[in-house]
Design a protein around this motif. Structure first.
Motif, mmCIF file in Angstrom:
data_model
loop_
_atom_site.group_PDB
_atom_site.id
_atom_site.type_symbol
_atom_site.label_atom_id
_atom_site.label_comp_id
_atom_site.label_asym_id
_atom_site.label_seq_id
_atom_site.Cartn_x
_atom_site.Cartn_y
_atom_site.Cartn_z
ATOM 1 N N MET A 36 0.728 -1.196 -0.022
ATOM 2 C CA MET A 36 -0.070 0.012 0.195
ATOM 3 C C MET A 36 1.090 1.289 0.051
ATOM 4 S SD MET A 36 -1.546 0.492 3.851
ATOM 5 C CE MET A 36 -0.594 -0.734 4.734
ATOM 6 N N LEU A 37 0.598 2.344 -0.540
ATOM 7 C CA LEU A 37 0.972 3.607 -0.421
ATOM 8 C C LEU A 37 0.885 4.331 0.965
ATOM 9 C CD1 LEU A 37 0.422 4.657 -4.145
ATOM 10 C CD2 LEU A 37 2.398 3.708 -3.252
ATOM 11 N N LEU A 38 1.827 5.229 1.189
ATOM 12 C CA LEU A 38 1.770 5.629 2.669
ATOM 13 C C LEU A 38 0.400 6.607 2.735
ATOM 14 C CD1 LEU A 38 3.153 6.132 5.296
ATOM 15 C CD2 LEU A 38 4.639 7.871 4.263
ATOM 16 N N HIS A 39 0.157 7.403 1.472
ATOM 17 C CA HIS A 39 -0.997 8.391 1.508
ATOM 18 C C HIS A 39 -2.219 7.369 1.805
ATOM 19 C CE1 HIS A 39 -3.457 7.491 -2.023
ATOM 20 N NE2 HIS A 39 -2.529 6.796 -2.561
ATOM 21 N N GLU A 40 -2.264 6.166 2.013
ATOM 22 C CA GLU A 40 -3.529 5.723 2.309
ATOM 23 C C GLU A 40 -3.785 5.432 3.649
ATOM 24 O OE1 GLU A 40 -4.186 1.872 0.144
ATOM 25 O OE2 GLU A 40 -2.361 2.370 -1.115
ATOM 26 N N ILE A 41 -2.807 5.553 4.588
ATOM 27 C CA ILE A 41 -2.720 5.484 5.955
ATOM 28 C C ILE A 41 -2.301 6.929 6.686
ATOM 29 C CG2 ILE A 41 -2.693 3.284 6.435
ATOM 30 C CD1 ILE A 41 0.456 3.367 7.059
ATOM 31 N N ALA A 42 -1.765 7.777 6.143
ATOM 32 C CA ALA A 42 -1.084 8.897 6.634
ATOM 33 C C ALA A 42 -1.586 10.122 5.959
ATOM 34 C CB ALA A 42 0.056 8.819 7.059
ATOM 35 N N HIS A 43 -1.166 11.247 6.408
ATOM 36 C CA HIS A 43 -1.264 12.638 5.627
ATOM 37 C C HIS A 43 0.156 13.238 6.230
ATOM 38 C CE1 HIS A 43 -2.710 15.160 9.098
ATOM 39 N NE2 HIS A 43 -3.341 13.906 9.427
ATOM 40 N N CYS A 44 0.562 14.374 5.511
ATOM 41 C CA CYS A 44 1.755 15.073 5.709
ATOM 42 C C CYS A 44 1.512 16.428 5.467
ATOM 43 C CB CYS A 44 2.897 14.261 4.692
ATOM 44 S SG CYS A 44 4.576 15.060 4.968
ATOM 45 N N ARG A 45 2.366 17.212 6.386
ATOM 46 C CA ARG A 45 2.382 18.467 6.279
ATOM 47 C C ARG A 45 3.845 19.135 6.029
ATOM 48 N NH1 ARG A 45 -1.844 22.115 5.994
ATOM 49 N NH2 ARG A 45 -0.484 23.892 7.052
ATOM 50 N N ALA A 46 4.336 19.835 5.312
ATOM 51 C CA ALA A 46 5.509 20.547 5.016
ATOM 52 C C ALA A 46 5.791 21.858 5.390
ATOM 53 C CB ALA A 46 5.801 20.420 3.239
ATOM 54 N N GLY A 47 7.012 22.335 5.870
ATOM 55 C CA GLY A 47 7.401 23.429 6.254
ATOM 56 C C GLY A 47 8.833 23.715 5.627
ATOM 57 N N ASP A 48 9.314 24.830 5.847
ATOM 58 C CA ASP A 48 10.590 25.238 5.344
ATOM 59 C C ASP A 48 11.188 26.376 6.224
ATOM 60 O OD1 ASP A 48 8.856 27.182 3.699
ATOM 61 O OD2 ASP A 48 10.807 27.929 3.525
ATOM 62 N N LYS A 49 12.541 26.351 6.468
ATOM 63 C CA LYS A 49 13.474 27.273 6.891
ATOM 64 C C LYS A 49 14.789 27.135 6.018
ATOM 65 C CE LYS A 49 13.111 29.882 10.170
ATOM 66 N NZ LYS A 49 12.224 31.229 10.266
ATOM 67 N N GLY A 50 15.000 28.250 5.346
ATOM 68 C CA GLY A 50 16.380 28.162 4.654
ATOM 69 C C GLY A 50 16.342 27.340 3.645
ATOM 70 N N ASP A 51 17.430 26.119 3.721
ATOM 71 C CA ASP A 51 17.573 25.181 2.912
ATOM 72 C C ASP A 51 17.131 23.982 3.586
ATOM 73 O OD1 ASP A 51 18.142 23.861 0.427
ATOM 74 O OD2 ASP A 51 20.277 23.749 0.888
ATOM 75 N N ILE A 52 16.237 23.862 4.594
ATOM 76 C CA ILE A 52 15.615 22.771 5.248
ATOM 77 C C ILE A 52 14.337 22.681 5.202
ATOM 78 C CG2 ILE A 52 15.450 21.954 7.577
ATOM 79 C CD1 ILE A 52 18.082 23.237 8.559
ATOM 80 N N SER A 53 13.495 21.524 4.749
ATOM 81 C CA SER A 53 12.403 21.358 4.585
ATOM 82 C C SER A 53 11.958 20.342 6.111
ATOM 83 C CB SER A 53 12.080 20.436 3.213
ATOM 84 O OG SER A 53 10.637 20.278 3.235
ATOM 85 N N THR A 54 10.753 20.608 6.419
ATOM 86 C CA THR A 54 10.390 19.873 7.529
ATOM 87 C C THR A 54 9.217 19.146 7.006
ATOM 88 O OG1 THR A 54 9.089 21.618 8.589
ATOM 89 C CG2 THR A 54 11.372 20.913 9.233
ATOM 90 N N LEU A 55 9.115 17.792 7.206
ATOM 91 C CA LEU A 55 7.933 16.914 6.898
ATOM 92 C C LEU A 55 7.225 16.506 8.093
ATOM 93 C CD1 LEU A 55 9.588 15.429 3.626
ATOM 94 C CD2 LEU A 55 7.747 17.336 3.886
ATOM 95 N N SER A 56 6.081 16.626 8.304
ATOM 96 C CA SER A 56 5.555 16.137 9.442
ATOM 97 C C SER A 56 4.362 15.068 8.954
ATOM 98 C CB SER A 56 4.611 17.080 10.474
ATOM 99 O OG SER A 56 5.672 18.202 10.609
ATOM 100 N N LEU A 57 4.393 14.127 9.690
ATOM 101 C CA LEU A 57 3.782 12.766 9.054
ATOM 102 C C LEU A 57 2.621 12.355 10.433
ATOM 103 C CD1 LEU A 57 3.551 10.601 6.725
ATOM 104 C CD2 LEU A 57 4.905 9.287 7.777
ATOM 105 N N PHE A 58 1.382 12.244 10.197
ATOM 106 C CA PHE A 58 0.648 11.780 10.977
ATOM 107 C C PHE A 58 -0.518 10.899 10.387
ATOM 108 C CE2 PHE A 58 1.245 16.324 11.250
ATOM 109 C CZ PHE A 58 1.436 16.554 12.478
ATOM 110 N N PRO A 59 -0.645 9.729 10.995
ATOM 111 C CA PRO A 59 -1.446 8.603 10.561
ATOM 112 C C PRO A 59 -3.055 9.125 10.698
ATOM 113 C CG PRO A 59 -0.878 8.066 12.850
ATOM 114 C CD PRO A 59 0.025 9.354 12.564
ATOM 115 N N HIS A 60 -3.849 8.588 9.730
ATOM 116 C CA HIS A 60 -5.356 8.842 9.673
ATOM 117 C C HIS A 60 -5.917 8.261 11.040
ATOM 118 C CE1 HIS A 60 -4.898 10.256 5.648
ATOM 119 N NE2 HIS A 60 -4.736 9.117 5.176
ATOM 120 N N ASP A 61 -5.276 7.221 11.376
ATOM 121 C CA ASP A 61 -5.939 6.123 12.579
ATOM 122 C C ASP A 61 -4.734 6.248 13.541
ATOM 123 O OD1 ASP A 61 -6.667 4.460 14.534
ATOM 124 O OD2 ASP A 61 -7.751 3.493 12.951
ATOM 125 N N ASP A 62 -4.853 6.486 14.654
ATOM 126 C CA ASP A 62 -3.738 6.810 15.753
ATOM 127 C C ASP A 62 -3.084 5.308 15.867
ATOM 128 O OD1 ASP A 62 -4.147 9.344 15.978
ATOM 129 O OD2 ASP A 62 -4.948 9.347 18.021
#
Length: 99
Positions: A1-27
């Motif tokens: 299965m693909l990750l998007h089937e069980i989770a969602h993700c938010r992206a942020g940035d600072k300079g040359d750094i990207s932060t990816l926060s991954l949360f499951p749809h179901d805990d």
């Protein structure tokens, strides 16, 4: 299965750094994410865009993982000529990972 089937993700940035926060749809899937989605897997999956180190932080009280991706934005928003200077598409790219 693909990750998007069980989770969602938010992206942020600072300079040359990207932060990816991954949360499951179901805990209940947090442990699966914690076991399967390692910093090395994220680094390999995003290797075309992320040239530096990937660090993973676990946030168990939020059932979340955060990935800090260095050298991910072609120098950063103010210097990059890339179409996606903020790296927002990296979150969608991460969600295409096979779990």
């Amino acid at each position: 299965m693909l990750l998007h089937e069980i989770a969602h993700c938010r992206a942020g940035d600072k300079g040359d750094i990207s932060t990816l926060s991954l949360f499951p749809h179901d805990d209940a899937d947090y442990e699966l994410l914690r076991r399967e989605i390692t910093a090395d897997r994220v680094r390999a999956h995003l290797a075309e865009r992320v040239r530096g180190e990937v660090l993973r932080y676990e946030l168990p009280l939020l059932c979340a993982l955060q990935f800090v991706c260095h050298q991910a934005l072609d120098g950063g928003v103010t210097t990059s000529l890339a179409l996606d200077t903020h790296g927002k598409t990296l979150s969608s790219r991460l969600l295409a990972l096979v779990v």
